[in-house]
Every structure is written in C-alpha cells, then in structure tokens.
Design a protein around this motif. Sequence first.
Motif, mmCIF file in Angstrom:
data_model
loop_
_atom_site.group_PDB
_atom_site.id
_atom_site.type_symbol
_atom_site.label_atom_id
_atom_site.label_comp_id
_atom_site.label_asym_id
_atom_site.label_seq_id
_atom_site.Cartn_x
_atom_site.Cartn_y
_atom_site.Cartn_z
ATOM 1 N N MET A 1 0.826 -1.201 0.000
ATOM 2 C CA MET A 1 0.000 0.000 0.000
ATOM 3 C C MET A 1 0.871 1.265 0.000
ATOM 4 O O MET A 1 0.656 2.171 -0.779
ATOM 5 C CB MET A 1 -0.937 -0.051 1.213
ATOM 6 N N MET A 2 1.857 1.292 0.919
ATOM 7 C CA MET A 2 2.717 2.466 0.992
ATOM 8 C C MET A 2 3.523 2.622 -0.301
ATOM 9 O O MET A 2 3.721 3.729 -0.774
ATOM 10 C CB MET A 2 3.659 2.380 2.185
ATOM 11 N N GLU A 3 3.970 1.499 -0.876
ATOM 12 C CA GLU A 3 4.739 1.559 -2.107
ATOM 13 C C GLU A 3 3.903 2.172 -3.232
ATOM 14 O O GLU A 3 4.398 3.008 -3.986
ATOM 15 C CB GLU A 3 5.207 0.160 -2.504
ATOM 16 N N ALA A 4 2.636 1.797 -3.313
ATOM 17 C CA ALA A 4 1.750 2.335 -4.355
ATOM 18 C C ALA A 4 1.549 3.834 -4.159
ATOM 19 O O ALA A 4 1.550 4.602 -5.124
ATOM 20 C CB ALA A 4 0.419 1.607 -4.357
ATOM 21 N N LYS A 5 1.379 4.256 -2.918
ATOM 22 C CA LYS A 5 1.181 5.674 -2.629
ATOM 23 C C LYS A 5 2.454 6.472 -2.956
ATOM 24 O O LYS A 5 2.377 7.558 -3.531
ATOM 25 C CB LYS A 5 0.790 5.862 -1.155
ATOM 26 N N LEU A 6 3.594 5.933 -2.611
ATOM 27 C CA LEU A 6 4.857 6.604 -2.911
ATOM 28 C C LEU A 6 5.056 6.710 -4.418
ATOM 29 O O LEU A 6 5.478 7.748 -4.917
ATOM 30 C CB LEU A 6 6.025 5.864 -2.268
ATOM 31 N N PHE A 7 4.699 5.651 -5.151
ATOM 32 C CA PHE A 7 4.812 5.697 -6.605
ATOM 33 C C PHE A 7 3.860 6.751 -7.175
ATOM 34 O O PHE A 7 4.203 7.450 -8.138
ATOM 35 C CB PHE A 7 4.525 4.319 -7.220
ATOM 36 N N GLU A 8 2.697 6.911 -6.565
ATOM 37 C CA GLU A 8 1.755 7.956 -6.985
ATOM 38 C C GLU A 8 2.362 9.346 -6.779
ATOM 39 O O GLU A 8 2.252 10.217 -7.649
ATOM 40 C CB GLU A 8 0.465 7.821 -6.165
ATOM 41 N N TYR A 9 3.022 9.560 -5.650
ATOM 42 C CA TYR A 9 3.702 10.839 -5.387
ATOM 43 C C TYR A 9 4.821 11.067 -6.400
ATOM 44 O O TYR A 9 5.025 12.188 -6.870
ATOM 45 C CB TYR A 9 4.293 10.884 -3.979
ATOM 46 N N LEU A 10 5.539 10.009 -6.735
ATOM 47 C CA LEU A 10 6.611 10.115 -7.713
ATOM 48 C C LEU A 10 6.062 10.508 -9.082
ATOM 49 O O LEU A 10 6.604 11.397 -9.735
ATOM 50 C CB LEU A 10 7.365 8.787 -7.807
ATOM 51 N N GLN A 11 4.977 9.871 -9.498
ATOM 52 C CA GLN A 11 4.384 10.196 -10.788
ATOM 53 C C GLN A 11 3.905 11.641 -10.811
ATOM 54 O O GLN A 11 4.095 12.354 -11.793
ATOM 55 C CB GLN A 11 3.224 9.250 -11.110
ATOM 56 N N LYS A 12 3.326 12.106 -9.710
ATOM 57 C CA LYS A 12 2.870 13.498 -9.635
ATOM 58 C C LYS A 12 4.053 14.461 -9.694
ATOM 59 O O LYS A 12 4.010 15.473 -10.395
ATOM 60 C CB LYS A 12 2.054 13.754 -8.382
ATOM 61 N N ALA A 13 5.127 14.150 -8.987
ATOM 62 C CA ALA A 13 6.319 15.011 -9.010
ATOM 63 C C ALA A 13 6.906 15.066 -10.422
ATOM 64 O O ALA A 13 7.315 16.136 -10.886
ATOM 65 C CB ALA A 13 7.359 14.502 -8.015
ATOM 66 N N LYS A 14 6.928 13.939 -11.115
ATOM 67 C CA LYS A 14 7.430 13.923 -12.489
ATOM 68 C C LYS A 14 6.512 14.736 -13.396
ATOM 69 O O LYS A 14 6.972 15.543 -14.205
ATOM 70 C CB LYS A 14 7.543 12.498 -13.019
ATOM 71 N N ASP A 15 5.206 14.542 -13.260
ATOM 72 C CA ASP A 15 4.250 15.299 -14.076
ATOM 73 C C ASP A 15 4.390 16.798 -13.837
ATOM 74 O O ASP A 15 4.353 17.591 -14.780
ATOM 75 C CB ASP A 15 2.811 14.860 -13.776
ATOM 76 N N ASP A 16 4.550 17.190 -12.568
ATOM 77 C CA ASP A 16 4.723 18.615 -12.250
ATOM 78 C C ASP A 16 5.996 19.165 -12.897
ATOM 79 O O ASP A 16 5.992 20.267 -13.448
ATOM 80 C CB ASP A 16 4.763 18.844 -10.739
ATOM 81 N N PHE A 17 7.091 18.404 -12.820
ATOM 82 C CA PHE A 17 8.319 18.881 -13.438
ATOM 83 C C PHE A 17 8.164 18.958 -14.954
ATOM 84 O O PHE A 17 8.581 19.933 -15.581
ATOM 85 C CB PHE A 17 9.530 18.021 -13.060
ATOM 86 N N ASP A 18 7.557 17.928 -15.540
ATOM 87 C CA ASP A 18 7.298 17.950 -16.989
ATOM 88 C C ASP A 18 6.543 19.218 -17.376
ATOM 89 O O ASP A 18 6.882 19.891 -18.344
ATOM 90 C CB ASP A 18 6.469 16.734 -17.424
ATOM 91 N N ARG A 19 5.512 19.543 -16.609
ATOM 92 C CA ARG A 19 4.685 20.717 -16.920
ATOM 93 C C ARG A 19 5.478 22.016 -16.756
ATOM 94 O O ARG A 19 5.289 22.948 -17.513
ATOM 95 C CB ARG A 19 3.424 20.729 -16.070
ATOM 96 N N THR A 20 6.378 22.068 -15.785
ATOM 97 C CA THR A 20 7.158 23.300 -15.619
ATOM 98 C C THR A 20 8.133 23.483 -16.774
ATOM 99 O O THR A 20 8.358 24.607 -17.222
ATOM 100 C CB THR A 20 7.931 23.352 -14.286
ATOM 101 N N VAL A 21 8.713 22.389 -17.255
ATOM 102 C CA VAL A 21 9.635 22.483 -18.391
ATOM 103 C C VAL A 21 8.879 22.992 -19.621
ATOM 104 O O VAL A 21 9.409 23.774 -20.404
ATOM 105 C CB VAL A 21 10.310 21.125 -18.667
ATOM 106 N N LEU A 22 7.628 22.578 -19.752
ATOM 107 C CA LEU A 22 6.802 23.001 -20.887
ATOM 108 C C LEU A 22 6.118 24.350 -20.659
ATOM 109 O O LEU A 22 5.334 24.797 -21.493
ATOM 110 C CB LEU A 22 5.735 21.938 -21.168
ATOM 111 N N CYS A 23 6.416 24.983 -19.515
ATOM 112 C CA CYS A 23 5.817 26.273 -19.149
ATOM 113 C C CYS A 23 4.290 26.186 -19.071
ATOM 114 O O CYS A 23 3.578 27.116 -19.468
ATOM 115 C CB CYS A 23 6.238 27.380 -20.114
ATOM 116 N N LYS A 24 3.800 25.091 -18.545
ATOM 117 C CA LYS A 24 2.360 24.924 -18.369
ATOM 118 C C LYS A 24 1.980 25.176 -16.913
ATOM 119 O O LYS A 24 2.813 25.146 -16.018
ATOM 120 C CB LYS A 24 1.931 23.519 -18.794
ATOM 121 N N HIS A 25 0.708 25.394 -16.699
ATOM 122 C CA HIS A 25 0.180 25.687 -15.361
ATOM 123 C C HIS A 25 0.360 24.499 -14.411
ATOM 124 O O HIS A 25 0.165 23.357 -14.801
ATOM 125 C CB HIS A 25 -1.308 26.029 -15.470
#
Length: 105
Positions: free
Chosen positions: A1-25
């Motif tokens: 359970m904790m591993e799945a939640k941590l992976f979810e946080y990782l995916q969100k952090a990657k998505d946020d960084f991706d969006r910042t590189v693309l200058c998106k909101h």
Amino acid sequence: MMEAKLFEYLQKAKDDFDRTVLCKHTEFDDLYPYMMEHQQFFWYKRHAAWSALLTVVKIAGDLGVEWRQIFTPEQLTMIERRVLDKRVLDEWFGIDVKDGQMTEA
C-alpha cells in the motif's frame, strides 16, 4: 500500500516537473499568482519542481521502491547528476533545442 502511494507521489512530481519544463500551469502557479509577471518566477518554479522530484526519488530509493521505470535513460542520468541546468531544461523530453530548431538529442 505504501509503495503504491509513494509511486503515486513520484508520478505526480514527475508530471509537475514535466509541466514546468513546458511552461504549463501547475499548482505552484496558484500559490503565487502575483509572481507570474516576474521572469525569475519561472526559474524558481522549475527549481521547486526539480527539488520536489529529487526528494521523492530519494525517499523511494531509500525505501527500496523501484522508481526508475517511469523515466527515460537520459532522464535517469540527469536525475543521478542532481543538477538542474540548461541541459536538463533543454533535453528533458529527448530533444535538444539549438538555434531555435528542435533536433534529436
């Protein structure tokens, strides 16, 4: 359970960084809406997203959670270097921007 939640946080952090590189909101824009007018805001926003990504990667690694599969080999190299520089911003998506032209990295 904790591993799945941590992976979810990782995916969100990657998505946020991706969006910042693309200058998106991102949610970060909502925290500082008055800063959007300032050029240095975009660098700070990228730095904050990069720091968050590296933090989640470190936690995942420390807990033995596999995190590498959502990144390209080039992105893994950048993460392992831990330095947010022009190369990361220019080549994060596997392209290199030179002289206003997009070429394969």
